[in-house]
Design a protein around this motif. Structure first.
Motif, PDB file in Angstrom:
ATOM      1  N   SER A  59       0.816  -1.209   0.000  1.00  0.00           N
ATOM      2  CA  SER A  59       0.000   0.000   0.000  1.00  0.00           C
ATOM      3  C   SER A  59       0.851   1.261   0.000  1.00  0.00           C
ATOM      4  CB  SER A  59      -0.839   0.014   1.276  1.00  0.00           C
ATOM      5  OG  SER A  59      -2.172  -0.068   0.999  1.00  0.00           O
ATOM      6  N   LEU A  60       1.887   1.272   0.845  1.00  0.00           N
ATOM      7  CA  LEU A  60       2.761   2.446   0.922  1.00  0.00           C
ATOM      8  C   LEU A  60       3.521   2.631  -0.383  1.00  0.00           C
ATOM      9  CD1 LEU A  60       4.151   1.980   4.549  1.00  0.00           C
ATOM     10  CD2 LEU A  60       2.722   3.854   3.748  1.00  0.00           C
ATOM     11  N   ILE A  61       4.091   1.548  -0.899  1.00  0.00           N
ATOM     12  CA  ILE A  61       4.885   1.660  -2.135  1.00  0.00           C
ATOM     13  C   ILE A  61       3.999   2.142  -3.284  1.00  0.00           C
ATOM     14  CG2 ILE A  61       6.193   0.361  -3.869  1.00  0.00           C
ATOM     15  CD1 ILE A  61       7.278  -1.403  -1.621  1.00  0.00           C
ATOM     16  N   THR A  62       2.771   1.592  -3.381  1.00  0.00           N
ATOM     17  CA  THR A  62       1.908   1.964  -4.509  1.00  0.00           C
ATOM     18  C   THR A  62       1.202   3.293  -4.281  1.00  0.00           C
ATOM     19  OG1 THR A  62       0.041   0.667  -3.638  1.00  0.00           O
ATOM     20  CG2 THR A  62       1.513  -0.434  -5.198  1.00  0.00           C
ATOM     21  N   SER A  63       1.343   3.889  -3.087  1.00  0.00           N
ATOM     22  CA  SER A  63       0.782   5.230  -2.881  1.00  0.00           C
ATOM     23  C   SER A  63       1.594   6.273  -3.648  1.00  0.00           C
ATOM     24  CB  SER A  63       0.748   5.576  -1.389  1.00  0.00           C
ATOM     25  OG  SER A  63       2.057   5.818  -0.915  1.00  0.00           O
ATOM     26  N   VAL A  64       2.803   5.894  -4.080  1.00  0.00           N
ATOM     27  CA  VAL A  64       3.646   6.809  -4.856  1.00  0.00           C
ATOM     28  C   VAL A  64       3.242   6.720  -6.322  1.00  0.00           C
ATOM     29  CG1 VAL A  64       6.011   7.355  -5.537  1.00  0.00           C
ATOM     30  CG2 VAL A  64       5.536   6.502  -3.226  1.00  0.00           C
ATOM     31  N   SER A  65       2.875   7.843  -6.885  1.00  0.00           N
ATOM     32  CA  SER A  65       2.503   7.878  -8.292  1.00  0.00           C
ATOM     33  C   SER A  65       3.708   7.488  -9.149  1.00  0.00           C
ATOM     34  CB  SER A  65       2.015   9.288  -8.618  1.00  0.00           C
ATOM     35  OG  SER A  65       1.990   9.487  -9.990  1.00  0.00           O
ATOM     36  N   GLY A  66       3.510   6.567 -10.081  1.00  0.00           N
ATOM     37  CA  GLY A  66       4.618   6.131 -10.935  1.00  0.00           C
ATOM     38  C   GLY A  66       5.332   4.898 -10.418  1.00  0.00           C
ATOM     39  N   SER A  67       4.840   4.335  -9.299  1.00  0.00           N
ATOM     40  CA  SER A  67       5.511   3.177  -8.694  1.00  0.00           C
ATOM     41  C   SER A  67       5.429   1.925  -9.562  1.00  0.00           C
ATOM     42  CB  SER A  67       4.922   2.885  -7.308  1.00  0.00           C
ATOM     43  OG  SER A  67       3.512   2.835  -7.371  1.00  0.00           O
ATOM     44  N   SER A  68       4.497   1.917 -10.523  1.00  0.00           N
ATOM     45  CA  SER A  68       4.384   0.715 -11.365  1.00  0.00           C
ATOM     46  C   SER A  68       5.651   0.515 -12.208  1.00  0.00           C
ATOM     47  CB  SER A  68       3.143   0.797 -12.257  1.00  0.00           C
ATOM     48  OG  SER A  68       3.198   1.952 -13.053  1.00  0.00           O
ATOM     49  N   ALA A  69       6.503   1.532 -12.296  1.00  0.00           N
ATOM     50  CA  ALA A  69       7.755   1.384 -13.044  1.00  0.00           C
ATOM     51  C   ALA A  69       8.737   0.443 -12.352  1.00  0.00           C
ATOM     52  CB  ALA A  69       8.401   2.756 -13.242  1.00  0.00           C
ATOM     53  N   SER A  72      -6.925 -13.462  10.651  1.00  0.00           N
ATOM     54  CA  SER A  72      -6.210 -14.621  10.115  1.00  0.00           C
ATOM     55  C   SER A  72      -7.099 -15.866  10.102  1.00  0.00           C
ATOM     56  CB  SER A  72      -4.923 -14.880  10.901  1.00  0.00           C
ATOM     57  OG  SER A  72      -5.225 -15.081  12.257  1.00  0.00           O
ATOM     58  N   ALA A  73      -8.214 -15.822  10.814  1.00  0.00           N
ATOM     59  CA  ALA A  73      -9.152 -16.961  10.812  1.00  0.00           C
ATOM     60  C   ALA A  73      -9.842 -17.124   9.459  1.00  0.00           C
ATOM     61  CB  ALA A  73     -10.194 -16.783  11.912  1.00  0.00           C
ATOM     62  N   TYR A  74     -10.023 -16.050   8.699  1.00  0.00           N
ATOM     63  CA  TYR A  74     -10.758 -16.168   7.433  1.00  0.00           C
ATOM     64  C   TYR A  74     -10.017 -15.588   6.239  1.00  0.00           C
ATOM     65  CZ  TYR A  74     -11.960 -11.511   9.139  1.00  0.00           C
ATOM     66  OH  TYR A  74     -11.877 -10.237   9.645  1.00  0.00           O
ATOM     67  N   TYR A  75      -8.964 -14.806   6.493  1.00  0.00           N
ATOM     68  CA  TYR A  75      -8.259 -14.169   5.375  1.00  0.00           C
ATOM     69  C   TYR A  75      -6.963 -14.923   5.094  1.00  0.00           C
ATOM     70  CZ  TYR A  75      -6.270 -10.611   2.345  1.00  0.00           C
ATOM     71  OH  TYR A  75      -5.738  -9.954   1.266  1.00  0.00           O
ATOM     72  N   PHE A  76      -6.809 -15.420   3.847  1.00  0.00           N
ATOM     73  CA  PHE A  76      -5.609 -16.196   3.518  1.00  0.00           C
ATOM     74  C   PHE A  76      -4.499 -15.311   2.957  1.00  0.00           C
ATOM     75  CE2 PHE A  76      -6.725 -20.956   3.172  1.00  0.00           C
ATOM     76  CZ  PHE A  76      -7.388 -20.904   4.391  1.00  0.00           C
ATOM     77  N   GLY A  77      -4.863 -14.260   2.237  1.00  0.00           N
ATOM     78  CA  GLY A  77      -3.819 -13.400   1.694  1.00  0.00           C
ATOM     79  C   GLY A  77      -4.211 -12.756   0.390  1.00  0.00           C
ATOM     80  N   THR A  78      -3.242 -12.042  -0.191  1.00  0.00           N
ATOM     81  CA  THR A  78      -3.508 -11.358  -1.453  1.00  0.00           C
ATOM     82  C   THR A  78      -2.338 -11.545  -2.404  1.00  0.00           C
ATOM     83  OG1 THR A  78      -4.269  -9.264  -2.443  1.00  0.00           O
ATOM     84  CG2 THR A  78      -2.435  -9.104  -0.933  1.00  0.00           C
ATOM     85  N   ILE A  79      -2.642 -11.467  -3.689  1.00  0.00           N
ATOM     86  CA  ILE A  79      -1.580 -11.293  -4.675  1.00  0.00           C
ATOM     87  C   ILE A  79      -1.797  -9.923  -5.290  1.00  0.00           C
ATOM     88  CG2 ILE A  79      -0.622 -12.085  -6.876  1.00  0.00           C
ATOM     89  CD1 ILE A  79      -1.415 -14.937  -6.063  1.00  0.00           C
ATOM     90  N   VAL A  80      -0.875  -9.004  -5.030  1.00  0.00           N
ATOM     91  CA  VAL A  80      -0.960  -7.693  -5.675  1.00  0.00           C
ATOM     92  C   VAL A  80      -0.175  -7.790  -6.978  1.00  0.00           C
ATOM     93  CG1 VAL A  80      -0.312  -5.262  -5.572  1.00  0.00           C
ATOM     94  CG2 VAL A  80      -1.252  -6.378  -3.556  1.00  0.00           C
ATOM     95  N   SER A  81      -0.896  -7.673  -8.083  1.00  0.00           N
ATOM     96  CA  SER A  81      -0.271  -7.862  -9.390  1.00  0.00           C
ATOM     97  C   SER A  81      -0.133  -6.492 -10.043  1.00  0.00           C
ATOM     98  CB  SER A  81      -1.138  -8.759 -10.247  1.00  0.00           C
ATOM     99  OG  SER A  81      -2.462  -8.231 -10.319  1.00  0.00           O
ATOM    100  N   TYR A  82       0.855  -5.729  -9.542  1.00  0.00           N
ATOM    101  CA  TYR A  82       1.006  -4.379 -10.067  1.00  0.00           C
ATOM    102  C   TYR A  82       1.579  -4.443 -11.477  1.00  0.00           C
ATOM    103  CZ  TYR A  82       0.310   0.306  -8.350  1.00  0.00           C
ATOM    104  OH  TYR A  82      -0.208   1.555  -8.117  1.00  0.00           O
ATOM    105  N   ASP A  83       2.429  -5.427 -11.706  1.00  0.00           N
ATOM    106  CA  ASP A  83       2.994  -5.584 -13.042  1.00  0.00           C
ATOM    107  C   ASP A  83       2.178  -6.636 -13.795  1.00  0.00           C
ATOM    108  OD1 ASP A  83       5.426  -4.706 -14.634  1.00  0.00           O
ATOM    109  OD2 ASP A  83       5.453  -6.876 -14.913  1.00  0.00           O
ATOM    110  N   THR A  84       1.994  -6.411 -15.107  1.00  0.00           N
ATOM    111  CA  THR A  84       1.174  -7.326 -15.906  1.00  0.00           C
ATOM    112  C   THR A  84       1.707  -8.754 -15.858  1.00  0.00           C
ATOM    113  OG1 THR A  84       0.532  -5.506 -17.342  1.00  0.00           O
ATOM    114  CG2 THR A  84       0.231  -7.706 -18.216  1.00  0.00           C
TER     115      THR A  84
END
Lengths: 419, 419
Positions: free
Chosen positions: A291-301, B300-312
């Protein structure tokens, strides 16, 4: 000439602690960019006499009073009536505001007739002028009292921000010839605040009068803020740089960054400069670093993504952590942190990766690890840093915040030294 | 009897917008639990005359003034000297505070001698008493003025919170026999604020005088807050429940939850109740949904996690999104959102999953999609909901906040209707 502002927020939700007042920070920052100093921020309840008294206080102390909140259509919104009473005038209807509301409803796909409360939103004090709000139904009010101004903005953040950016800043700049304010933060680490202050004492005492110094200690670092007031922006910037150069001669070994602000911004700048990509694997921080890293505009680079492995199965299946190491050392261990960092680096194919695993609390971890224990690991494939922290006193929110910040600061140091 | 408090925060960092004042919200919430009403929150600069004037204002209006900030060891910290001037007394050294500082340094592994600034932290106004701070070097000051109190706390959030919880709340409860305050929020959706207010008008006008109603509109929903003041907590709670039952007869079709607060808490409660697990795949929200879900203790009882796919590449490799669909429809499309949700559900093996893909801005997406476009998808393997939103006016921060909140609210509705 120094131009001073009072910010006034109206609404019970702030005074019962339901909402954190983020509007004031935004407005203050915007005003600072045009040299207007905020002298006081004050939050009062939705009560007529409190609101009126706050208007009086603001206008007696400051050149500008910026008020947010209480402009909505419901009974608990009392700002306009209070303003009328303060100005000793009546509410009058402004047909152009009505037109704006009709248009806004059409854009939003409402076909129904305006009800009486919607119509009341077009009422303004007859001593005020208005600025159309294209983001919502409540207009901005602009009231001149001798050479001072009261500006009323809606409390909804995106409406307030839109009006500030589109209209208010430019109008204030046209009306007031204000001094220039320059702020600059540098980041210090490795020395306690009081030792730093003693080391800097002579230099600090000899700072020019127009430069003000402030110490902002964090858990593991200190932000040192320079604020300068004057007429010539470039001169002020040069003077601050000159003082930072002096600082470096005295305490340069503790300087982490000459342009602080926030760690995610600094990390982003270095990664871009070095052409490196990064990914994260988070357990106890639960996505907050992402969340913190992606709060920076342009972080997708440079940021590819994160795998938040809140459940142990995700650590094993997606991050390739050995089940046997989890059994032997628990999920909050150096071994698991390191395997998480290496695992996400392989999966997301980045140059660098960071991982966190710890117990945020308030309850002990599944394996009985103490609340507050955390391991952070950073790797680039060749070098790996693993570091343990222990924060037994922090609540869940602060724990996540501080661990995330530590991870980012450690990453900055890692990229500087190892990449 | 109503007991009233003023909260006073001291520090330039708030007035230049560098820091959002989260301390006041925390303190206000804590005071509300023991029936103390916060009448005003005021933030002033680190300037002697401003601080003293704010002490005067607070003590003249309220029974209790709680002050945070300005207790540090450096030159910009002026609160203690201002308090002395306000009380017309001198600073005296308290040996027990010195002992606490020595002990604290030992725990932290500092072996060096206390410097003069550390020693000054043991100075307190002779008319004040103190409460040891086991979290830091600045003690809490407790000053009685006739039947009123000024309490000074350090501004560092975890020190302030520790002192509030361990000491202050209990002491205030012992000293003041205050009324009881009960707040309860319900969540409404599907009706504009003004229409709701007109629908509720008769009922609202007939609410008992000790119940206060407030409308808190969000982008897609309204929180309706009931606040009740009195002596008997159970009676107040029952009265609010009675009014909510009345509300349901009038506008029950728009009621989303009888216990609002925040969407992540409501979602967590329903998932636990139904024994379901959830995962997320985030693109434009960058981990913020994960952050919100894991901010709930016990998630943690119901949430397993996330994959943040910022890059395609992460969407294709880890979430199994078809490259051909990305090429044809772009990454911000119904097709990609749905495949992301299904992909993370398979990878993390949860009952339900949520995905987001959109353009947070300020720059257009790589494929030229307009800033503000977003797709949210939710699936449980059998049913899948895909929904498009468009928020062209929001800045990056608000966009992420509102999209995350929408995703959580949509998930609540999905779990209710489809699981």
């Amino acid at each position: 000439m120094k131009i001073k502002a009072t910010l006034l927020t109206i609404g019970d939700e702030i005074l019962i602690g339901q909402i954190v007042d983020t509007n004031s920070a935004f407005i203050a920052k915007q005003l600072n960019t045009i040299g207007i100093e905020v002298e006081e921020i004050i939050s009062v309840q939705d009560e007529m006499n409190h609101i009126i008294e706050a208007f009086e206080r603001g206008i007696s102390k400051s050149d500008i009073v910026i008020v947010t909140g209480g402009l909505g259509p419901t009974k608990d919104d009392k700002t306009k009536v209070a303003l009328c009473q303060f100005l000793d005038c009546e509410l009058i209807q402004e047909p152009k505001i009505l037109e704006n509301i009709v248009q806004l409803f059409q854009t939003r796909g409402y076909t129904k007739e305006l009800n009486s409360l919607n119509q009341d939103q077009a009422l303004i004090p007859e001593k005020s002028t208005f600025i159309q709000n294209k983001y919502g139904t409540a207009p901005c009010l602009w009231t001149t009292i001798n050479d001072k101004i009261i500006i009323n903005l809606p409390g909804v953040p995106f409406e307030m921000k839109g009006l500030m950016r589109d209209e208010i800043i430019q109008r204030l700049q046209n009306q007031f010839q204000s001094e220039t304010i320059v702020h600059r933060d540098i980041l210090i680490s490795g020395i306690p605040e009081s030792d730093l202050a003693i080391l800097l004492e002579d230099w600090e005492n000899n700072l020019p009068e127009f430069i003000h110094l402030a110490y902002l200690p964090n858990r593991t670092s200190i932000d040192l803020r320079f604020s300068a007031f004057g007429t010539d922006k470039e001169f002020l910037q040069n003077e601050i740089q000159h003082q930072i150069n002096q600082f470096k001669l005295i305490a340069g070994e503790f300087l982490v960054s000459e342009n602080s602000g926030n760690a995610q911004q600094i990390l982003g700048d270095i990664l871009k400069e070095k052409g490196l990509t990064i990914s994260t694997a988070e357990s106890c921080t639960g996505g907050n670093i992402a969340s913190l890293i992606t709060s920076v505009s342009g972080s997708s680079a440079y940021y590819f993504g994160t795998i938040v492995s809140y459940d142990t199965s995700v650590k094993v299946n997606l991050l390739n952590v050995n089940q046997s190491d989890i059994d032997e050392f628990t999920v909050v261990s150096e071994q698991v942190a390191e395997q998480m960092a290496k695992g996400v680096r392989n999966q997301l194919k980045t140059d660098i990766s960071i991982s966190t695993t710890g117990v945020a609390g308030p309850n002990k971890g599944e394996d009985g690890k103490e609340v507050g224990t955390v391991w952070i690991s950073i790797t680039n494939g060749h070098s790996t840093w693993n570091k343990k922290y222990f924060y037994p006193y922090l609540d869940r929110e602060d724990f996540i915040k501080i661990v995330s910040n530590n991870a980012l600061n450690l990453a900055i140091q890692f990229v500087r030294e190892e990449c």
